[in-house]
Enzyme design. Structure first.
Site, PDB file in Angstrom:
ATOM      1  N   CYS A 253       0.798  -1.239   0.000  1.00  0.00           N
ATOM      2  CA  CYS A 253       0.000   0.000   0.000  1.00  0.00           C
ATOM      3  C   CYS A 253       0.827   1.283   0.000  1.00  0.00           C
ATOM      4  O   CYS A 253       0.807   2.029  -0.970  1.00  0.00           O
ATOM      5  CB  CYS A 253      -0.943  -0.010   1.205  1.00  0.00           C
ATOM      6  SG  CYS A 253      -2.114  -1.370   1.145  1.00  0.00           S
TER       7      CYS A 253
HETATM    8  N1  LIG Z   1      -2.668  -5.882   1.880  1.00  0.00           N
HETATM    9  C1  LIG Z   1      -3.220  -4.852   2.465  1.00  0.00           C
HETATM   10  O1  LIG Z   1      -2.922  -4.558   3.628  1.00  0.00           O
HETATM   11  C2  LIG Z   1      -4.243  -3.996   1.749  1.00  0.00           C
HETATM   12  C3  LIG Z   1      -5.016  -3.103   2.508  1.00  0.00           C
HETATM   13  C4  LIG Z   1      -5.973  -2.334   1.869  1.00  0.00           C
HETATM   14  C5  LIG Z   1      -6.115  -2.429   0.483  1.00  0.00           C
HETATM   15  N2  LIG Z   1      -5.319  -3.266  -0.238  1.00  0.00           N
HETATM   16  C6  LIG Z   1      -5.531  -3.331  -1.682  1.00  0.00           C
HETATM   17  O2  LIG Z   1      -6.298  -4.492  -1.972  1.00  0.00           O
HETATM   18  C7  LIG Z   1      -5.919  -5.059  -3.238  1.00  0.00           C
HETATM   19  C8  LIG Z   1      -5.495  -6.494  -3.052  1.00  0.00           C
HETATM   20  O3  LIG Z   1      -4.360  -6.520  -2.209  1.00  0.00           O
HETATM   21  P1  LIG Z   1      -3.903  -7.839  -1.453  1.00  0.00           P
HETATM   22  O4  LIG Z   1      -2.880  -7.393  -0.454  1.00  0.00           O
HETATM   23  O5  LIG Z   1      -5.086  -8.610  -1.012  1.00  0.00           O
HETATM   24  O6  LIG Z   1      -3.185  -8.630  -2.647  1.00  0.00           O
HETATM   25  P2  LIG Z   1      -2.663 -10.158  -2.632  1.00  0.00           P
HETATM   26  O7  LIG Z   1      -1.548 -10.203  -3.590  1.00  0.00           O
HETATM   27  O8  LIG Z   1      -2.443 -10.603  -1.219  1.00  0.00           O
HETATM   28  O9  LIG Z   1      -3.882 -10.992  -3.198  1.00  0.00           O
HETATM   29  C9  LIG Z   1      -4.395 -10.825  -4.482  1.00  0.00           C
HETATM   30  C10 LIG Z   1      -4.891 -12.172  -4.984  1.00  0.00           C
HETATM   31  O10 LIG Z   1      -5.552 -11.939  -6.227  1.00  0.00           O
HETATM   32  C11 LIG Z   1      -5.294 -13.052  -7.056  1.00  0.00           C
HETATM   33  N3  LIG Z   1      -5.593 -12.671  -8.429  1.00  0.00           N
HETATM   34  C12 LIG Z   1      -4.882 -11.909  -9.276  1.00  0.00           C
HETATM   35  N4  LIG Z   1      -5.554 -11.748 -10.433  1.00  0.00           N
HETATM   36  C13 LIG Z   1      -6.707 -12.436 -10.324  1.00  0.00           C
HETATM   37  C14 LIG Z   1      -7.821 -12.666 -11.174  1.00  0.00           C
HETATM   38  N5  LIG Z   1      -7.893 -12.111 -12.387  1.00  0.00           N
HETATM   39  N6  LIG Z   1      -8.810 -13.434 -10.725  1.00  0.00           N
HETATM   40  C15 LIG Z   1      -8.761 -13.994  -9.478  1.00  0.00           C
HETATM   41  N7  LIG Z   1      -7.736 -13.807  -8.625  1.00  0.00           N
HETATM   42  C16 LIG Z   1      -6.732 -13.029  -9.049  1.00  0.00           C
HETATM   43  C17 LIG Z   1      -3.848 -13.422  -6.769  1.00  0.00           C
HETATM   44  O11 LIG Z   1      -3.578 -14.762  -7.124  1.00  0.00           O
HETATM   45  C18 LIG Z   1      -3.785 -13.187  -5.258  1.00  0.00           C
HETATM   46  O12 LIG Z   1      -4.034 -14.364  -4.517  1.00  0.00           O
HETATM   47  C19 LIG Z   1      -4.840  -4.137  -3.769  1.00  0.00           C
HETATM   48  O13 LIG Z   1      -5.431  -3.156  -4.563  1.00  0.00           O
HETATM   49  C20 LIG Z   1      -4.278  -3.506  -2.506  1.00  0.00           C
HETATM   50  O14 LIG Z   1      -3.672  -2.246  -2.752  1.00  0.00           O
HETATM   51  C21 LIG Z   1      -4.406  -4.076   0.375  1.00  0.00           C
END
Ligand SMILES: NC(=O)c1ccc[n+]([C@@H]2O[C@H](COP(=O)([O-])OP(=O)(O)OC[C@H]3O[C@@H](n4cnc5c(N)ncnc54)[C@H](O)[C@@H]3O)[C@@H](O)[C@H]2O)c1
Length: 396
Positions: A253
């Site tokens: 983030c």
């Molecule tokens: N990690 C955090 O603390 C956090 C907090 C708030 C917001 N976010 C936001 O949330 C979003 C996701 O972040 P995250 O940390 O969960 O990411 P992550 O990498 O932990 O998880 C994302 C998942 O999406 C899957 N994926 C990718 N493309 C896909 C598709 N087309 N269909 C199905 N699955 C798919 C990946 O295999 C992965 O398992 C980002 O935009 C991030 O900025 C993250």
């Protein structure tokens, strides 16, 4: 409601379990088949989500994971929670959001509520998701996720949830869905307000962390303890919010999201000067740390055995994405040090394994997890602490 969450990472799995816990019938869809297999066998890959809770929801039939996109077919609510990284030029990479939208286009034939929780710039829901999905009149809303991995005080239920709908019926449906498992729903007038609020929250952190990192360097050069100054400043009961200096910023983030804001700022001709400068200051912290370590080790670390302790970007979390430990290790090696690393939560990383702290000449603490062996750290000849949590040693 029949709910599909696209992406089962930190955000997607957290929200899936929140919704399943409220009694919705949830399928967690992810393209990573190994991850799906693990989830279906009751194995959580996220700190703070316990195997027993996951298994319980699988047993009651309220949660299942799948890598088959046809599971999206008859869902009433579809939540997008996929990565939004930067490309090699540090511009937004919306390819995952686009591919999730294309899956919805191909597989969802009855009108559903489509929510984006992935962090992106204002206009993403309207222009990059809704405009891309053809054929069916879905309801669209934005509800940016605020999950803080490892935070045991604030979770999905008690963290106020922002929602913005593309239309009033979309907002009403999003309120119904999130209201079933979140205590406090804050409705805003458009998806763009929700998207901009989220990205400003993270930019606020990035800029303030950069400010305190710059301040730490100034007061150190003046021979003043930055931690003591910050403790003193934090006694002001209004108008001040403490941020801690450190080795830089990591995770998905803070190092990433502000660049999404800078990208749209650039498009509308407004200079995003704070973001640019904050990026520079935070990215320069590893070089500053290494300079201090060299100075503290008698002017050279050539041939010295250095252990870097804590390579994940945050305490008590195993996430190594964008961790400043990578640059610190690389810079120490460039200076001729023999560098290994230790992390109680990370077994392997960048093709290397976590090794024992014992026997090092120098220990550099990048991230301190609870329970790390402080006696072993203190037994090293010289200790530099980037966290401010180890009393009586050098550091920031
Ligand atoms: N990690 C955090 O603390 C956090 C907090 C708030 C917001 N976010 C936001 O949330 C979003 C996701 O972040 P995250 O940390 O969960 O990411 P992550 O990498 O932990 O998880 C994302 C998942 O999406 C899957 N994926 C990718 N493309 C896909 C598709 N087309 N269909 C199905 N699955 C798919 C990946 O295999 C992965 O398992 C980002 O935009 C991030 O900025 C993250």
């Amino acid at each position: 409601m029949r709910v599909a969450i696209i992406g089962q990472g930190y955000v997607g799995l957290t929200i899936a379990l929140g919704a399943a816990g409220a009694g919705h019938s949830v399928v967690g869809f992810d393209v990573n088949e190994a991850l799906v297999t693990g989830l279906n066998s009751g194995k959580s890959h996220i700190e703070g989500i316990f195997d027993k809770d996951l298994s319980g929801l699988i047993t009651t039939g309220t949660y299942t994971a799948s890598a088959d996109p046809t599971v999206l077919d008859d869902c009433e609510v579809i939540v997008i929670a996929v990565p939004t990284p930067l490309d090699s030029d540090r511009n937004p990479d919306l390819s995952y959001v686009h591919s999730a939208s294309d899956l919805i286009s191909q597989h969802v034939s009855i009108p559903a509520l489509v929510v984006n929780e992935s962090t992106s710039y204002p206009g993403t829901l309207r222009n990059e998701i809704a405009a891309r999905i053809k054929g069916v009149d879905h309801l669209y809303a934005s509800s940016p996720e605020r999950v803080d991995p490892g935070n045991t005080t604030w979770g999905t239920k008690n963290t106020p949830r922002l929602i913005g709908g593309l239309t009033p019926p979309a907002l009403a449906r999003a309120r119904e869905f999130y209201g079933s498992f979140c205590d406090s729903i804050i409705e805003v007038s458009s998806p763009e307000v929700a998207e901009a609020a989220k990205i400003f929250e993270n930019t606020f952190r990035q800029v303030n962390i950069a400010l305190v990192n710059e301040f730490a360097q100034i007061v150190d050069a003046l021979g003043i303890s930055v931690r003591e100054v910050l403790d003193a400043a934090a006694t002001k009961p209004y108008g001040f919010m403490p941020f801690n200096p450190g080795p830089g910023v990591g995770g998905h983030c803070i190092p990433v999201d502000p660049s999404y804001l800078a990208h749209v700022a650039n498009q509308v001709g407004v200079p995003a000067t704070f973001i640019k400068r904050a990026n520079e200051v935070n990215l320069a912290m590893p070089a500053y740390i290494v300079k201090r370590v060299i100075a503290g080790s008698g002017g050279s670390i050539k041939g010295k055995r250095v252990i870097v302790v804590g390579v994940s970007y945050k305490s008590n979390v195993a996430d190594t994405r964008e961790t400043p430990a990578a640059a610190i290790i690389d810079l120490l090696r460039e200076q001729g040090a023999i560098v290994t690393w230790h992390d109680d939560l990370v077994a392997t990383w960048r093709g290397e394994s976590s090794l024992s702290i014992a026997g090092a000449d120098v220990a550099v603490i990048v991230t301190k997890h609870d329970g790390v062996d402080l006696a072993a750290i203190r037994a090293c000849g010289y200790v530099f602490d980037c966290t401010g949590q180890i009393a009586g040693v050098d550091g920031i």
